[in-house]
Design an enzyme around this catalytic site. Structure first.
Site, mmCIF file in Angstrom:
data_model
loop_
_atom_site.group_PDB
_atom_site.id
_atom_site.type_symbol
_atom_site.label_atom_id
_atom_site.label_comp_id
_atom_site.label_asym_id
_atom_site.label_seq_id
_atom_site.Cartn_x
_atom_site.Cartn_y
_atom_site.Cartn_z
ATOM 1 C CE LYS A 21 -2.493 1.106 3.925
ATOM 2 N NZ LYS A 21 -2.384 2.503 4.319
ATOM 3 N NE ARG A 26 6.378 6.521 0.503
ATOM 4 C CZ ARG A 26 5.629 6.301 1.568
ATOM 5 N NH1 ARG A 26 4.546 5.554 1.463
ATOM 6 N NH2 ARG A 26 5.956 6.820 2.740
ATOM 7 N N GLY A 94 -4.964 8.442 5.472
ATOM 8 C CA GLY A 94 -4.033 9.475 5.943
ATOM 9 C C GLY A 94 -2.890 9.671 4.957
ATOM 10 C CB SER A 167 5.766 11.005 10.160
ATOM 11 O OG SER A 167 4.783 10.923 9.141
ATOM 12 C CD GLN A 169 0.801 8.734 6.628
ATOM 13 O OE1 GLN A 169 0.377 9.637 7.355
ATOM 14 N NE2 GLN A 169 0.146 7.607 6.468
ATOM 15 C CG ASP A 314 1.214 0.792 9.910
ATOM 16 O OD1 ASP A 314 0.831 1.697 10.666
ATOM 17 O OD2 ASP A 314 1.616 1.005 8.748
ATOM 18 C CE LYS A 341 0.080 5.333 12.838
ATOM 19 N NZ LYS A 341 0.815 5.923 11.724
ATOM 20 N NE ARG A 387 -2.037 -1.373 9.102
ATOM 21 C CZ ARG A 387 -1.830 -1.852 7.875
ATOM 22 N NH1 ARG A 387 -2.035 -3.126 7.609
ATOM 23 N NH2 ARG A 387 -1.384 -1.086 6.900
HETATM 24 C C1 S3P Z 1 2.956 5.224 6.152
HETATM 25 C C2 S3P Z 1 3.621 5.701 7.247
HETATM 26 C C3 S3P Z 1 3.178 5.444 8.627
HETATM 27 C C4 S3P Z 1 2.227 4.254 8.660
HETATM 28 C C5 S3P Z 1 1.147 4.348 7.635
HETATM 29 C C6 S3P Z 1 1.755 4.376 6.253
HETATM 30 C C7 S3P Z 1 3.491 5.550 4.826
HETATM 31 O O1 S3P Z 1 2.494 6.575 9.104
HETATM 32 O O2 S3P Z 1 1.660 4.138 9.943
HETATM 33 O O3 S3P Z 1 0.266 3.249 7.706
HETATM 34 O O4 S3P Z 1 3.109 4.913 3.829
HETATM 35 O O5 S3P Z 1 4.302 6.465 4.737
HETATM 36 P P1 S3P Z 1 3.254 7.862 9.710
HETATM 37 O O6 S3P Z 1 3.938 8.563 8.589
HETATM 38 O O7 S3P Z 1 2.169 8.691 10.325
HETATM 39 O O8 S3P Z 1 4.227 7.325 10.713
#
Ligand code: S3P
Length: 429
Positions: A21, A26, A94, A167, A169, A314, A341, A387
């Protein structure tokens, strides 16, 4: 949807986890601003990735769904996006909202992005702050940190930014904006998190240097990807844990991504004494991949804290489930991010495992689990979180009696074939 899961006497099988995922989001976003046609094989069919694809289409990107999970994205380069007519909907994702905010920060137009009630509660200040420092303009709800977000982008300049919390993300959002900024952007992470974006950017010809928690990136054109997306270790984790805690079990998860920013589940299971073997290591799509096997194990409690947490964040609900079957006490600390989350995963994990007979206490930033070695069936709820739904299902396959999982459909947020896979091992309703 409510699913009943019954304990089964034996569990074994070969799993091909769905396309990763994190990498799928990305690859789709970067391909949208690349030049020419990208081909993305084994693209995740998860609802979260579908949200990203839909948002990109609203930005004018030509995306074709080809059979067998392949996506063709006709990237029109860095100036190829157009102002969306509609509000962009990240739904429950997110990753979609935060990463697209970075992309939109670089666009000379106005975008509005929203999501479902869970996503509208999640903190966005972490991306608003660095992207505003780069020159983007944000309006947000509540205290200025909740979606919907209105973003007027363009005219960005590179920044030097230290992430307050690891993070991937947020790091990705800043990198996407950096592709449209004047000058160099430097990002420092307190702990190195998953580096999928860095790897993809490298293979697309971006001017990037990355390693040891430091990234330097400059704007530039990106070439099209031709990519096979590895299997998702976060999805495989359900079966790896099932294999270890069930007394008669053996699983092999084929073609699973083992990016070092994601493999905390393997090292923790090893430390707990799980029989886990990583075989056939290879590189697929610029990412390390392997076949991972687990079988019935006698587990011990473990302590998890600090720098180890981002690489298994996760998987903590599943690790907590494994801890219920381990001898002794498991302590998980420094995982306060779990409270932000899709649901508050610290309290949801404690609540659901307690219903199943687990001895689980909440900490402000984690969980304490006293292993009992025997859970019993219960009426569980997903809390709208994929999850948690999968943790309850795996518990149901092992716990004595029968377990009901309410709001079970949310597993499709990351693992669309999950319930079909469960049905392969038993007949559930
Ligand atoms: C993710 C980063 C993590 C993870 C999320 C996916 C990603 O979150 O928990 O399920 O793909 O970059 P955070 O960036 O908030 O740590």
């Amino acid at each position: 949807m409510k699913v009943t899961v019954r304990a089964v006497p034996a569990l074994s099988g070969e799993i091909r986890p769905p396309g990763d995922k994190s990498i799928s989001h990305r690859a789709a976003i970067l391909s949208s601003i690349g030049r020419g046609q990208a081909r993305l094989r084994n693209f995740s069919e998860a609802a979260d990735c579908a949200a990203t694809v839909e948002c990109l289409r609203c930005l004018g990107v030509d995306i074709e769904q080809i059979e067998n999970g392949e996506l063709a994205i006709n990237g029109a380069g860095r100036e190829g996006l157009r102002e969306p007519e509609e509000t962009l909907d990240a739904r429950n994702s997110g990753s979609t909202m935060r990463m697209l905010a970075g992309l939109l920060a670089g666009q000379p137009f106005l975008s509005i992005i929203t999501g479902d009630s869970s996503l509208r509660m999640r903190p966005m200040e972490r991306i608003i702050r660095p992207l505003s420092l780069m020159g983007a303009h944000f309006l947000a709800r509540g205290d200025g940190s909740r979606a919907p977000l209105a973003i007027r982008g363009g005219s960005l300049k590179g920044i030097s930014y230290e992430l307050p919390v690891a993070s991937a993300q947020v790091k990705t959002a800043i990198m996407l904006a950096a592709l449209f900024a004047e000058g160099e952007t430097i990002i420092r992470e307190p702990v190195a998190s998953r580096d999928h974006t860095e790897r993809l950017l490298g293979s697309m010809g971006a001017r990037i240097k990355a390693g040891r928690g430091l990234i330097r990136l400059e704007a530039g054109n990106l070439s099209a990807l031709d990519l096979e997306i590895p299997g998702d270790i976060s999805s495989a984790a359900a079966w790896l844990v099932a294999g270890a805690i069930h007394p008669q079990a053996r699983f092999r998860a084929i073609g699973t991504g083992i990016n070092p920013g994601r493999t905390g589940i393997i090292s923790v299971m090893e430390e707990m004494g799980a029989r886990i073997v990583v075989r056939n290591e290879r590189v697929v799509g610029g990412e390390p991949v392997a076949d991972i096997e687990t079988s019935s194990s006698s587990l011990e409690g473990v302590e998890i804290s600090g720098d180890r947490v981002p690489a298994l964040i996760d998987e903590i609900p599943l690790i907590a489930l494994a801890a219920c079957y381990a001898r002794g006490r498991t302590v998980i600390k420094d995982a306060q991010e779990l409270r932000f989350k899709e649901t508050d995963r610290i309290s949801a994990t404690a609540e659901e495992l307690t219903k199943l007979g687990g001895d689980v206490a909440e900490l402000r930033d984690g969980l304490i689990i006293n292993g009992t070695t025997k859970l019993h069936g219960a009426f569980c709820d997903s809390h709208g979180d994929h999850r948690i739904a999968m943790m309850a299902a795996v518990a149901g396959l092992v716990a004595e009696g029968q377990t009901e999982v309410n709001n079970a459909e949310v597993a499709g947020i990351s693992y669309p074939g999950f319930w079909d896979e469960v049905r392969r091992y038993q007949l559930c309703d």
